[in-house]
Design an enzyme around this catalytic site. Structure first.
Site, PDB file in Angstrom:
ATOM      1  N   GLU A 227      30.954  41.796  51.886  1.00 27.76           N
ATOM      2  CA  GLU A 227      29.967  40.909  51.272  1.00 27.76           C
ATOM      3  C   GLU A 227      28.869  40.483  52.241  1.00 27.76           C
ATOM      4  O   GLU A 227      27.834  39.950  51.839  1.00 27.76           O
ATOM      5  CB  GLU A 227      30.640  39.668  50.701  1.00 27.76           C
ATOM      6  CG  GLU A 227      31.165  38.702  51.734  1.00 27.76           C
ATOM      7  CD  GLU A 227      31.762  37.454  51.100  1.00 27.76           C
ATOM      8  OE1 GLU A 227      31.333  36.357  51.486  1.00 27.76           O
ATOM      9  OE2 GLU A 227      32.648  37.586  50.234  1.00 27.76           O
TER      10      GLU A 227
ATOM     11  N   GLU B 249      35.096  44.045  29.233  1.00 27.92           N
ATOM     12  CA  GLU B 249      35.574  43.621  27.917  1.00 27.92           C
ATOM     13  C   GLU B 249      34.546  43.824  26.807  1.00 27.92           C
ATOM     14  O   GLU B 249      34.873  43.711  25.628  1.00 27.92           O
ATOM     15  CB  GLU B 249      35.996  42.149  27.981  1.00 27.92           C
ATOM     16  CG  GLU B 249      37.270  41.948  28.805  1.00 27.92           C
ATOM     17  CD  GLU B 249      37.681  40.494  28.931  1.00 27.92           C
ATOM     18  OE1 GLU B 249      36.820  39.612  28.712  1.00 27.92           O
ATOM     19  OE2 GLU B 249      38.854  40.235  29.258  1.00 27.92           O
TER      20      GLU B 249
END
Length: 299
Positions: free
Chosen positions: A116, A85
């Site tokens: 992960e 953004e």
């Protein structure tokens, strides 16, 4: 080796929501909202550390570096969201803030939880991004122990890059490898272990604060307007022209004309008008002021 996460605050059962499965819809929503009310206060306590990260991010960018958010699952997706953004909101390069998610782009839509668990993959991701000493790596993990993120922070330290971490537990493993460590302890989740909820909300608030404040310090905001917005669609062009009108008192057509003359750069248009200079002169003033309008118009 047996992994024990039972002591983590994020894994504790919440006594206030223990009977949530017997509640009405409205009661469930109120319980969630009641728990959400506590998050802002927790984040506020971490402001001194958030400020340190902002200074590190600002310095990294001024020195030609980048800011990398590294995480897995919800934490990683929030980093990707915040980074994505920045370009349209503040007109910066997508290279400036980058989100690195365990499992890559596909993991944005489909969970790849197993990735992960690898420290080496966290390191490799930064190797592939050509991590440099001038960069800042911010590791994000609600549990504060995600191996992928730890691997990234270890490598960043080896390179000599800046390191920071955002966790939602006390004495997090991440803090051992981060020069600046935030521990926003939001407590037991509404649904036990569902860290996309309170923990995720706290992380989003902190990331908002880091990127927004960094952009303000880099001159991307005038008063409280995003004057470096990239006008990539009709709505944003209208918003850009409205900002020009606000700071110049021009009518609609004159504002549009100035918008075009400024190469569709709101910040440049404002300086052109207020200083009564052409495009090139306005750019020189902005360069001297490192992009800050207030300083440019004082020249």
């Amino acid at each position: 080796m047996t992994l024990d996460i039972s002591k983590l605050e994020t894994e504790q059962p919440n006594p206030k929501t223990r009977e949530i499965d017997e509640c009405s819809t409205d009661q469930i929503l109120k319980l969630i909202n009641d728990q959400d009310q506590t998050i802002a206060g927790v984040v506020r306590k971490t402001i001194p550390k958030i400020g340190q990260i902002v200074e590190a991010a600002t310095n990294a960018i001024k020195n030609g570096g980048h800011v990398y958010y590294v995480g897995a699952g919800t934490s990683g997706r929030l980093g990707v969201l915040d980074a994505a953004e920045c370009p349209p909101t503040y007109g910066v390069s997508p290279e400036l803030f980058q989100g690195i998610l365990a499992g890559g782009k596909e993991a944005i839509f489909v969970a790849k939880e197993g990735v992960e668990d690898s420290e080496s993959r966290g390191k490799q991701a930064l190797v592939e991004h050509n991590l440099a000493k001038s960069d800042l790596v911010i590791g994000i993990a609600a549990s504060g122990r995600t191996p992928y993120v730890i691997g990234a922070l270890k490598y960043a330290n080896d390179v000599g890059a800046g390191t920071a971490s955002i966790a939602c537990v006390t004495n997090s493993a991440l803090a051992r490898y981060a020069k600046i460590a935030i521990e926003a302890v939001t407590g037991p989740e509404v649904i036990t272990g569902s860290t996309r909820m309170k923990s995720g909300t706290a992380q989003k608030l902190i990331l908002n604060m880091i990127s927004t404040t960094t952009m303000i310090k880099l001159g991307k905001v005038y008063e409280n307007y995003m004057v470096d917005v990239s006008p990539t669609n009709q709505k944003l062009e209208v918003r850009a022209c409205n900002m020009i009108k606000l700071f110049t008192d021009l009518d609609d057509q004159a504002a549009k004309d100035l918008f075009i003359a400024s190469h569709k750069e709101v910040k440049t248009a404002i300086v052109m008008y207020l200083k009564k200079v052409d495009y090139k002169q306005a750019k020189v003033l902005l360069d001297k002021s490192q992009g800050h309008i207030r300083q440019a118009i004082k020249e």
